[in-house]
Design an enzyme around this catalytic site. Structure first.
Site, PDB file in Angstrom:
ATOM      1  N   GLU A 257     -65.515 122.294  -4.446  1.00  0.00           N
ATOM      2  CA  GLU A 257     -64.329 122.929  -3.856  1.00  0.00           C
ATOM      3  C   GLU A 257     -63.431 123.525  -4.938  1.00  0.00           C
ATOM      4  O   GLU A 257     -62.720 124.491  -4.710  1.00  0.00           O
ATOM      5  CB  GLU A 257     -63.498 121.897  -3.095  1.00  0.00           C
ATOM      6  N   PHE A 258     -63.404 122.886  -6.129  1.00  0.00           N
ATOM      7  CA  PHE A 258     -62.434 123.289  -7.162  1.00  0.00           C
ATOM      8  C   PHE A 258     -63.040 123.593  -8.531  1.00  0.00           C
ATOM      9  O   PHE A 258     -62.383 124.215  -9.364  1.00  0.00           O
ATOM     10  CB  PHE A 258     -61.359 122.194  -7.333  1.00  0.00           C
ATOM     11  N   TYR A 527     -75.015 106.202  -9.895  1.00  0.00           N
ATOM     12  CA  TYR A 527     -73.577 106.481  -9.883  1.00  0.00           C
ATOM     13  C   TYR A 527     -72.867 105.190  -9.492  1.00  0.00           C
ATOM     14  O   TYR A 527     -73.190 104.604  -8.456  1.00  0.00           O
ATOM     15  CB  TYR A 527     -73.394 107.541  -8.799  1.00  0.00           C
TER      16      TYR A 527
HETATM   17  C1  LIG Z   1     -64.331 114.230  -7.359  1.00  0.00           C
HETATM   18  C2  LIG Z   1     -65.260 114.746  -8.425  1.00  0.00           C
HETATM   19  C3  LIG Z   1     -66.598 114.924  -8.108  1.00  0.00           C
HETATM   20  C4  LIG Z   1     -67.484 115.400  -9.090  1.00  0.00           C
HETATM   21  N1  LIG Z   1     -68.793 115.592  -8.753  1.00  0.00           N
HETATM   22  C5  LIG Z   1     -69.649 116.123  -9.656  1.00  0.00           C
HETATM   23  C6  LIG Z   1     -71.014 116.374  -9.311  1.00  0.00           C
HETATM   24  O1  LIG Z   1     -71.448 116.126  -8.181  1.00  0.00           O
HETATM   25  N2  LIG Z   1     -71.822 116.914 -10.259  1.00  0.00           N
HETATM   26  C7  LIG Z   1     -71.361 117.228 -11.497  1.00  0.00           C
HETATM   27  O2  LIG Z   1     -72.124 117.742 -12.315  1.00  0.00           O
HETATM   28  N3  LIG Z   1     -70.076 116.971 -11.865  1.00  0.00           N
HETATM   29  C8  LIG Z   1     -69.219 116.449 -10.979  1.00  0.00           C
HETATM   30  N4  LIG Z   1     -67.903 116.216 -11.335  1.00  0.00           N
HETATM   31  C9  LIG Z   1     -67.445 116.538 -12.700  1.00  0.00           C
HETATM   32  C10 LIG Z   1     -66.900 117.987 -12.847  1.00  0.00           C
HETATM   33  O3  LIG Z   1     -66.572 118.528 -11.589  1.00  0.00           O
HETATM   34  C11 LIG Z   1     -67.938 118.865 -13.531  1.00  0.00           C
HETATM   35  O4  LIG Z   1     -68.057 118.457 -14.871  1.00  0.00           O
HETATM   36  C12 LIG Z   1     -67.637 120.374 -13.474  1.00  0.00           C
HETATM   37  O5  LIG Z   1     -68.769 121.056 -13.922  1.00  0.00           O
HETATM   38  C13 LIG Z   1     -66.428 120.792 -14.283  1.00  0.00           C
HETATM   39  O6  LIG Z   1     -66.105 122.126 -13.929  1.00  0.00           O
HETATM   40  P1  LIG Z   1     -64.621 122.693 -14.097  1.00  0.00           P
HETATM   41  O7  LIG Z   1     -64.641 124.128 -13.757  1.00  0.00           O
HETATM   42  O8  LIG Z   1     -63.675 121.869 -13.337  1.00  0.00           O
HETATM   43  O9  LIG Z   1     -64.434 122.514 -15.652  1.00  0.00           O
HETATM   44  P2  LIG Z   1     -63.175 121.943 -16.443  1.00  0.00           P
HETATM   45  O10 LIG Z   1     -62.876 120.578 -15.991  1.00  0.00           O
HETATM   46  O11 LIG Z   1     -62.080 122.927 -16.417  1.00  0.00           O
HETATM   47  O12 LIG Z   1     -63.786 121.877 -17.913  1.00  0.00           O
HETATM   48  C14 LIG Z   1     -64.839 121.015 -18.238  1.00  0.00           C
HETATM   49  C15 LIG Z   1     -65.362 121.374 -19.635  1.00  0.00           C
HETATM   50  O13 LIG Z   1     -65.959 122.657 -19.602  1.00  0.00           O
HETATM   51  C16 LIG Z   1     -65.289 123.543 -20.487  1.00  0.00           C
HETATM   52  N5  LIG Z   1     -65.221 124.850 -19.840  1.00  0.00           N
HETATM   53  C17 LIG Z   1     -64.761 125.154 -18.595  1.00  0.00           C
HETATM   54  N6  LIG Z   1     -64.897 126.476 -18.370  1.00  0.00           N
HETATM   55  C18 LIG Z   1     -65.435 127.003 -19.488  1.00  0.00           C
HETATM   56  C19 LIG Z   1     -65.792 128.307 -19.891  1.00  0.00           C
HETATM   57  N7  LIG Z   1     -65.641 129.360 -19.080  1.00  0.00           N
HETATM   58  N8  LIG Z   1     -66.309 128.486 -21.128  1.00  0.00           N
HETATM   59  C20 LIG Z   1     -66.488 127.441 -21.956  1.00  0.00           C
HETATM   60  N9  LIG Z   1     -66.166 126.187 -21.635  1.00  0.00           N
HETATM   61  C21 LIG Z   1     -65.647 125.974 -20.421  1.00  0.00           C
HETATM   62  C22 LIG Z   1     -63.938 122.934 -20.735  1.00  0.00           C
HETATM   63  O14 LIG Z   1     -63.409 123.320 -21.983  1.00  0.00           O
HETATM   64  C23 LIG Z   1     -64.273 121.454 -20.681  1.00  0.00           C
HETATM   65  O15 LIG Z   1     -64.814 121.074 -21.911  1.00  0.00           O
HETATM   66  C24 LIG Z   1     -67.006 115.705 -10.394  1.00  0.00           C
HETATM   67  C25 LIG Z   1     -65.652 115.515 -10.684  1.00  0.00           C
HETATM   68  C26 LIG Z   1     -64.793 115.043  -9.721  1.00  0.00           C
HETATM   69  C27 LIG Z   1     -63.346 114.845 -10.070  1.00  0.00           C
END
Ligand SMILES: Cc1cc2nc3c(=O)[nH]c(=O)nc-3n(C[C@H](O)[C@H](O)[C@H](O)COP(=O)(O)OP(=O)(O)OC[C@H]3O[C@@H](n4cnc5c(N)ncnc54)[C@H](O)[C@@H]3O)c2cc1C
Length: 627
Positions: A257-258, A527
């Site tokens: 979603e985010f 998990y």
């Molecule tokens: C409720 C919840 C559920 C989740 N479920 C999953 C799941 O099912 N599977 C999973 O894999 N992960 C999951 N996660 C972890 C997280 O969502 C992932 O790691 C996701 O890929 C992060 O994406 P983001 O856009 O929010 O990155 P951010 O949190 O903004 O950044 C994460 C990292 O990536 C880097 N980054 C972000 N964008 C870029 C860019 N454009 N270029 C270079 N570096 C960048 C940032 O610097 C940071 O190091 C979950 C987290 C939560 C809170």
């Protein structure tokens, strides 16, 4: 002339992509209106997870959920309230309040040269407003959220920038490199590894590069079934746009979603439907990353190349430490005509794991299959809303059927949720096979509705942590991957370790549970959820982290990995060197020094920041002393 590169546009205006293949429909290159606005705090909760209007709250001693975005919205949850009472001895305190936005923010560290050139030589929007900086100083770890609630962050970004395309990122990276400004790429901020948390010891100016305004779909190629998006596109936006074209990428992490495309690539994310579509590394065809020494990308969009190390894989999992991912070419698939949910009940976790093992061995996994242990099963059941009298009677009859006729003990029962996708006939064939395998392990179907509910609850469960914190409970998940022959052992040992650490620390009210969320030929992803109620513990997060630390040691001792999909970030950097070997670590360091010679990018992710090493040593001695 058609070039090989399927080159993407780098201008801010929507122009026709140059050099694309014949099948390209240029009319489809377009801006995406995102569910997350530039001022993210207008829609998203500043002090925790998710939408502002969706949350758990207490009313007259009962836990309720509000908001119209999820099916639980407007429901009272008496069973969940009972579950919380039995687990945590929690009497819901409806008067507990969520925190207020701070009035004061840490003063920004300013690099005048950088700010001057940012203003005079670029058109990039930026902000130094306190709230813009605060909401981008963290991810979603327990530590992040607790620090926000208690106003503990010493360092937050000094400036936030919003580039709108690849070329603006090039300008920004060059400026940051020139003026030695630390840069942290920020996507959706859903990181649960500390990767997007500002390093608290950093002395230089910290610039957070928010990718949210780079979210165009640059082109779509129906002939090749590929699409190119800018990296800031949010998961649900990306899927919505593609669904309008009857297409899907099929990548659905629970945070989709985010979270953003760039974040998925940077963390090597895994989606729940990876059995059909693959994990992010299987979906990426090409990726562009801007580094201080140039842009790294593969030259063409061919499906596979044999040209030495695959540089896509240098970028995948780099966690923002090497540069900014700007554009990604992904595979797309036609939308499946049929999507059906299912669920299974097993007498115990071990039988469930045997079922998962056989499904993986026979490579007949449906799009998603997840196995919950008894503790998670009971939590999931408790989240069902209050029932009518008739529905409660039916439930009682079903329960009697399970216990009396099937001979199943409710204190051991475990369940799997299933999602099938594909052509009608293919789905029917898969269902028949899955239910046949389940019966070998004493499993039986518990219906599609339970399965669907399980997947929907995945999104709602993420909101529990903030409510729990308001009631004095700290909780977080952690994950790993492990070979099949150690799967049950690892689950058992980790739970035992957590239980014994809790006992040592006189923590009496806690929950520790496990589920198997992904299966592979050689092993599975596990998990864990862990949480405890803190009474008379002045530093609950430190205690939580100490216990999680020892659970991770146990995971590694049992042959589990440092992470299956959450990544390393800052909170697991302590173990990175060991998990990739000394040689691997120095290879990574050499790549980092080559691409980012001034170490401006995402300091402290993967490998601890140099000034943190000393602090780490002290912390680890303190942890040992505590346990
Ligand atoms: C409720 C919840 C559920 C989740 N479920 C999953 C799941 O099912 N599977 C999973 O894999 N992960 C999951 N996660 C972890 C997280 O969502 C992932 O790691 C996701 O890929 C992060 O994406 P983001 O856009 O929010 O990155 P951010 O949190 O903004 O950044 C994460 C990292 O990536 C880097 N980054 C972000 N964008 C870029 C860019 N454009 N270029 C270079 N570096 C960048 C940032 O610097 C940071 O190091 C979950 C987290 C939560 C809170």
């Amino acid at each position: 002339m058609l070039t090989k590169r399927n080159t993407v546009t780098t201008q801010v205006q929507d122009t026709s992509p140059e050099g694309t293949s014949v099948a390209l429909d240029t009319r489809l290159s377009r801006h995406v209106v995102s569910v997350v606005p530039k001022k993210r705090q207008e829609v998203l909760r500043w002090y925790g997870w998710g939408y502002n209007d969706s949350e758990f709250y207490g009313e007259q001693g009962t836990i309720c959920f509000k908001g119209d975005k999820y099916p639980l919205g407007g429901c009272e949850l008496p069973n969940f309230t009972k579950w919380a009472r039995s687990k945590f001895d929690l009497y819901v305190d409806s008067t507990k309040e969520y925190p207020q936005l701070p009035q004061k923010y840490p003063l920004p560290v300013e690099n005048a040269g950088f700010l001057n050139e940012l203003r005079s030589c670029t058109k990039v929007e930026h902000s130094q407003e306190g709230v813009d900086r605060l909401v981008r100083c963290h991810g979603q770890t327990l530590n992040d959220i607790y620090s926000l609630w208690h106003n503990k962050f010493r360092r937050i970004p000094d400036v936030v920038v919003w580039p709108r395309c690849h070329d603006e990122v090039v300008q920004l990276v060059n400026l940051a490199h020139k003026h030695n400004v630390m840069m942290l790429p920020y996507g959706g901020g859903t990181s649960v590894s500390g990767a997007v948390t500002c390093p608290q010891e950093e002395q230089r100016m910290i610039c957070v590069l928010d990718t949210s305004q780079m979210n165009r779909m640059l082109w779509l190629n129906r002939e090749n079934l590929t699409v190119c998006f800018e990296s800031g596109v949010v998961g649900q936006d990306l899927e919505r746009v593609l669904r309008e074209q009857n297409l899907t990428v099929g990548h659905e992490p629970d945070s989709y979603e985010f979270s953003t495309l760039g974040g998925w690539v940077a963390t090597r994310a895994s989606g729940m439907k990876k059995n059909v579509y693959g994990n992010i590394e299987d979906l990426v065809v090409r990726v562009r990353m801007v580094t201080p020494t140039g842009t790294l990308e593969r030259e063409c969009s061919a499906p596979r190349v044999s040209c030495g190390p695959d540089f896509n894989h240098i970028i995948l999992g780099s966690e923002g430490t090497l540069g900014v991912i700007t554009e990604v070419v992904l595979k797309v698939r036609p939308l499946p005509p049929v999507q059906r949910f299912g669920s299974l009940v097993f007498p115990d976790f071990e039988q469930g794991v045997l079922f998962m093992r056989e499904v993986a061995r026979r490579r007949c996994q449906p799009a998603s299959v997840r196995l919950m242990d008894n503790e998670q099963f009971l939590l999931g059941q408790s989240l069902k809303p209050a029932k009518s009298w008739l529905a409660s009677c039916l439930d009682a009859i079903k329960q009697r059927y399970v216990t009396a006729w099937k001979g199943i003990d409710l204190s051991h029962i475990c369940a799997a949720t299933l999602l099938f996708e594909g052509e009608q006939k293919e789905v029917q064939r898969q269902e028949a096979l899955i239910y046949e395998i389940a019966s070998k392990y004493k499993g039986f179907s518990a219906g599609g509705q339970n399965g669907e509910r399980g997947y929907v609850f995945t999104f709602v469960i993420a909101y529990i942590r903030d409510f729990a914190l308001s009631q004095g409970i700290v909780a977080e998940s952690f994950e790993t991957s492990v070979p099949w022959d150690r799967c049950c052992l690892l689950c058992r040992c980790v739970k035992q370790r957590v239980v014994s650490e809790c006992r040592k620390l006189n923590i009496t009210h806690y929950t520790i549970s496990a589920r198997v969320t992904q299966t592979y030929d050689a092993g599975a992803c596990i998990y864990f959820y862990f949480g405890f109620r803190y009474v008379n513990i002045p530093n609950p997060v430190e205690v939580f982290e100490a216990i999680e630390h020892s659970a991770r040691e146990e995971i590694l001792d049992c042959g589990g990995s440092l992470s299956h999909h959450h990544g390393v970030g800052k909170i697991r950097s302590h173990w990175y060197k060991n998990s990739v070997t000394e040689t691997g670590s120095s290879l990574y360091t050499a790549a980092k020094e080559h691409l980012d010679p001034r170490n401006i990018f995402a300091v402290g992710n993967l490998l601890p920041a140099p000034d943190k090493l000393q602090h780490e040593k002290e912390q680890s001695a303190a942890i040992k002393a505590k346990l």
